[in-house]
Design an enzyme around this catalytic site. Structure first.
Site, PDB file in Angstrom:
ATOM      1  N   GLY A 148     -20.513   6.985   5.509  1.00 35.05           N
ATOM      2  CA  GLY A 148     -19.465   7.425   4.298  1.00 35.05           C
ATOM      3  C   GLY A 148     -20.357   6.963   2.877  1.00 35.05           C
ATOM      4  O   GLY A 148     -20.405   5.759   2.712  1.00 35.05           O
ATOM      5  N   LYS A 201       0.923  -0.899   0.044  1.00 36.73           N
ATOM      6  CA  LYS A 201      -0.039  -0.095   0.067  1.00 36.73           C
ATOM      7  C   LYS A 201       0.903   1.152   0.175  1.00 36.73           C
ATOM      8  O   LYS A 201       2.194   1.237   0.498  1.00 36.73           O
ATOM      9  CB  LYS A 201      -0.782  -0.039   1.469  1.00 36.73           C
ATOM     10  CG  LYS A 201      -2.202   0.730   0.993  1.00 36.73           C
ATOM     11  CD  LYS A 201      -3.296   0.052   0.761  1.00 36.73           C
ATOM     12  CE  LYS A 201      -4.612   1.068   0.725  1.00 36.73           C
ATOM     13  NZ  LYS A 201      -5.748   0.260   0.241  1.00 36.73           N
ATOM     14  N   VAL A 238     -17.522   4.144  -2.998  1.00 31.84           N
ATOM     15  CA  VAL A 238     -18.021   2.763  -2.522  1.00 31.84           C
ATOM     16  C   VAL A 238     -19.537   3.016  -2.077  1.00 31.84           C
ATOM     17  O   VAL A 238     -20.255   2.383  -2.606  1.00 31.84           O
ATOM     18  CB  VAL A 238     -17.156   1.944  -1.758  1.00 31.84           C
ATOM     19  CG1 VAL A 238     -17.645   0.535  -1.454  1.00 31.84           C
ATOM     20  CG2 VAL A 238     -15.689   1.910  -2.427  1.00 31.84           C
ATOM     21  N   TYR A 247     -21.722   5.272  -2.270  1.00 29.07           N
ATOM     22  CA  TYR A 247     -22.767   5.464  -3.005  1.00 29.07           C
ATOM     23  C   TYR A 247     -23.461   4.398  -3.891  1.00 29.07           C
ATOM     24  O   TYR A 247     -24.717   4.026  -3.769  1.00 29.07           O
ATOM     25  CB  TYR A 247     -22.413   6.640  -4.229  1.00 29.07           C
ATOM     26  CG  TYR A 247     -23.317   6.785  -4.877  1.00 29.07           C
ATOM     27  CD1 TYR A 247     -24.465   7.645  -4.755  1.00 29.07           C
ATOM     28  CD2 TYR A 247     -23.347   6.390  -6.388  1.00 29.07           C
ATOM     29  CE1 TYR A 247     -25.592   8.000  -5.822  1.00 29.07           C
ATOM     30  CE2 TYR A 247     -24.366   6.370  -7.372  1.00 29.07           C
ATOM     31  CZ  TYR A 247     -25.494   7.345  -6.856  1.00 29.07           C
ATOM     32  OH  TYR A 247     -26.265   7.503  -7.739  1.00 29.07           O
ATOM     33  N   GLY A 255     -18.870   7.867  -0.142  1.00 26.72           N
ATOM     34  CA  GLY A 255     -18.025   8.254  -1.122  1.00 26.72           C
ATOM     35  C   GLY A 255     -18.095   7.384  -2.327  1.00 26.72           C
ATOM     36  O   GLY A 255     -19.225   6.507  -2.695  1.00 26.72           O
TER      37      GLY A 255
HETATM   38  P1  NAD Z   1     -14.145   7.968  -0.684  1.00 26.45           P
HETATM   39  O1  NAD Z   1     -13.056   8.945  -0.069  1.00 26.45           O
HETATM   40  O2  NAD Z   1     -14.575   8.181  -2.046  1.00 26.45           O
HETATM   41  O3  NAD Z   1     -15.455   7.884   0.638  1.00 26.45           O
HETATM   42  C1  NAD Z   1     -15.186   8.365   1.662  1.00 26.45           C
HETATM   43  C2  NAD Z   1     -16.283   8.894   2.404  1.00 26.45           C
HETATM   44  O4  NAD Z   1     -16.510   8.747   3.449  1.00 26.45           O
HETATM   45  C3  NAD Z   1     -16.333  10.367   1.783  1.00 26.45           C
HETATM   46  O5  NAD Z   1     -17.732  10.741   1.132  1.00 26.45           O
HETATM   47  C4  NAD Z   1     -16.099  11.264   3.235  1.00 26.45           C
HETATM   48  O6  NAD Z   1     -16.732  12.336   3.227  1.00 26.45           O
HETATM   49  C5  NAD Z   1     -16.747  10.324   4.256  1.00 26.45           C
HETATM   50  N1  NAD Z   1     -16.332  10.387   5.688  1.00 26.45           N
HETATM   51  C6  NAD Z   1     -14.920  10.501   5.963  1.00 26.45           C
HETATM   52  N2  NAD Z   1     -14.933  10.601   7.155  1.00 26.45           N
HETATM   53  C7  NAD Z   1     -16.016  10.222   7.862  1.00 26.45           C
HETATM   54  C8  NAD Z   1     -17.019  10.335   8.986  1.00 26.45           C
HETATM   55  N3  NAD Z   1     -16.061  10.536  10.146  1.00 26.45           N
HETATM   56  N4  NAD Z   1     -18.110  10.085   8.964  1.00 26.45           N
HETATM   57  C9  NAD Z   1     -18.779   9.726   7.954  1.00 26.45           C
HETATM   58  N5  NAD Z   1     -18.345  10.069   6.767  1.00 26.45           N
HETATM   59  C10 NAD Z   1     -16.885  10.237   6.500  1.00 26.45           C
HETATM   60  O7  NAD Z   1     -13.312   6.808  -0.343  1.00 26.45           O
HETATM   61  P2  NAD Z   1     -14.010   5.071  -0.755  1.00 26.45           P
HETATM   62  O8  NAD Z   1     -13.036   4.930  -2.224  1.00 26.45           O
HETATM   63  O9  NAD Z   1     -15.340   5.119  -1.005  1.00 26.45           O
HETATM   64  O10 NAD Z   1     -13.631   4.112   0.316  1.00 26.45           O
HETATM   65  C11 NAD Z   1     -14.154   4.149   1.555  1.00 26.45           C
HETATM   66  C12 NAD Z   1     -13.589   2.962   2.349  1.00 26.45           C
HETATM   67  O11 NAD Z   1     -13.519   1.848   1.557  1.00 26.45           O
HETATM   68  C13 NAD Z   1     -12.049   3.351   2.812  1.00 26.45           C
HETATM   69  O12 NAD Z   1     -11.958   2.798   3.996  1.00 26.45           O
HETATM   70  C14 NAD Z   1     -11.259   2.650   1.790  1.00 26.45           C
HETATM   71  O13 NAD Z   1      -9.927   2.401   2.180  1.00 26.45           O
HETATM   72  C15 NAD Z   1     -12.262   1.322   1.704  1.00 26.45           C
HETATM   73  N6  NAD Z   1     -12.035   0.653   0.461  1.00 26.45           N
HETATM   74  C16 NAD Z   1     -12.272   1.431  -0.760  1.00 26.45           C
HETATM   75  C17 NAD Z   1     -12.089   0.590  -1.855  1.00 26.45           C
HETATM   76  C18 NAD Z   1     -12.219   1.190  -3.305  1.00 26.45           C
HETATM   77  O14 NAD Z   1     -12.722   0.417  -4.193  1.00 26.45           O
HETATM   78  N7  NAD Z   1     -12.263   2.649  -3.566  1.00 26.45           N
HETATM   79  C19 NAD Z   1     -11.776  -0.855  -1.950  1.00 26.45           C
HETATM   80  C20 NAD Z   1     -11.590  -1.358  -0.659  1.00 26.45           C
HETATM   81  C21 NAD Z   1     -11.459  -0.791   0.526  1.00 26.45           C
END
Ligand code: NAD
Length: 347
Positions: free
Chosen positions: A177, A80, A181, A183, A179
């Site tokens: 959250g 990572k 994922v 959504y 974001g």
């Molecule tokens: P992202 O940054 O697109 O979305 C994260 C969302 O969480 C944002 O909308 C942000 O405003 C919100 N947020 C942050 N702190 C918060 C809080 N305290 N309370 C409520 N909302 C809060 O990230 P993502 O890509 O959707 O990833 C989300 C999680 O999933 C992360 O932990 C990431 O490591 C994990 N993940 C993502 C993927 C991927 O394919 N993107 C794969 C595996 C794991």
């Protein structure tokens, strides 16, 4: 700082600190294991309060990738990277080119991709100077929709095991959250007839999900107190901790966030409260599974492999019941056995 003694160091093969004065790049690349293949795992950009916080984050995430890739049956090791900085103000082209050059320094021992605050556009810039990125536009692309699909199927597996049901109609799910994922997860859950309770820091994301999926919006701190069947952590890690665990009313914790448990003891704490926990790196492997098809991309093949998450989780839940142990511990043992055997197909 006693670096090698850090709990999260866990025999990392290599940890590289990268900096570039011109672009302002400050990054850490952690390669936990290349036993099953080159290390693959996303890059996160975050305004860490300290360099130590960034280091601990990248080490925990990197180890998680080793276990995630092993459990998903991928021929990939775990790594990572984190870029230290504010994603809103510090992103620029030279930064991602400098990051790409830093990846070149590892000569293919580590491939990077998207994670929190890193988009396919950022990866495309790095890709102009390095081949050691994946999840690129035009090939496997944004992993988030596949992570969401895997998480949705993982929730279904947890519901099957805990509640004995094949459908989600009428079940209440709290999602923290919304974001990349979160959504898409809300979209799947809404289509399946679940009732959504959501929170996010971002008002625009909240308004969109409330309007499109009839979700009830609650405050950031109120999310833990909701009377729901399933709590889905989909923001950052460590939201299951000493101050939140007694507030969780759900009988299932299943979401996409990495490192959901603040400390290993919270695995047993969830079990003791009768809460079924879907281990994070098992349920959220959909994105990396999709990325593993990068070099001969086929969305159908990727989707079929993501669907295996359902059965993998059922196996974890069943073994945990048989052994009367917490699910996280059991998943760790299963992942370590796969790594020791040299791959899931060699077990
Ligand atoms: P992202 O940054 O697109 O979305 C994260 C969302 O969480 C944002 O909308 C942000 O405003 C919100 N947020 C942050 N702190 C918060 C809080 N305290 N309370 C409520 N909302 C809060 O990230 P993502 O890509 O959707 O990833 C989300 C999680 O999933 C992360 O932990 C990431 O490591 C994990 N993940 C993502 C993927 C991927 O394919 N993107 C794969 C595996 C794991």
């Amino acid at each position: 700082m006693a670096f090698f003694d850090l709990v999260d160091f866990d025999n990392h093969e290599q940890v590289v600190f990268c900096s570039d004065k011109e672009s302002g790049l400050k990054a850490i690349i952690a390669v936990h294991s290349t036993k099953l293949g080159p290390a693959v795992g996303g890059c996160r950009m975050w305004d860490y309060a300290s360099d130590e916080e960034a280091l601990v984050d990248v080490l925990r995430l990197s180890k998680g990738m080793t276990y995630k890739n092993a459990m998903a049956g991928l021929e990939m090791g775990g790594g990572k990277s984190v870029i230290i900085g504010n994603a809103k103000t510090d992103k620029n082209e030279t930064l991602f080119k400098a990051f790409g050059n830093a990846l070149n320094g590892l000569s293919g021992r580590y491939y990077s991709a998207e994670d929190v605050n890193i988009t396919t556009k950022d990866i495309a810039i790095a890709n102009t100077v390095t081949d050691y990125v994946t999840g690129t536009e035009g090939k496997s692309g944004n992993p988030a929709p596949f992570t969401a699909l895997g998480t949705f199927l993982g929730i279904k597996a947890a519901v099957k095991h805990k509640l004995g049901r094949d459908d989600l109609a009428g079940l209440k799910v709290s999602i923290q959250g919304l974001g990349s994922v979160g959504y898409f997860l809300c979209e799947h859950l809404h289509k399946a007839g679940a009732k959504l309770v959501v929170t996010d820091l971002n008002q625009e994301a909240l308004d969109k999900v409330a309007a499109e999926f009839d979700a009830q919006v609650v405050g950031l701190n109120e999310i833990y107190d909701q009377d729901v069947d399933i709590y889905a952590p989909c923001a950052l890690g460590a939201t299951i901790n000493d101050s939140t665990i007694d507030r969780i009313k759900a009988s299932i914790v299943a979401g996409c966030a990495n490192n959901q448990l603040a400390e290993p003891k919270h695995d047993l704490a969830l079990k003791s409260r009768g809460i079924l926990y879907a281990p994070d790196y098992v349920i959220n492997a959909g994105g990396i599974i999709n990325v593993s098809f990068e070099n001969d991309y086929c969305a159908d093949k990727a989707t079929n492999k993501v669907e295996e998450i359902y059965q993998t989780l059922l196996n974890v839940f069943e073994q945990a019941d048989q052994q009367d142990r917490p699910t996280g511990e059991v998943a760790d043992d299963m992942a370590r056995a796969i790594i020791a055997a040299g791959g899931k197909d060699k077990l």
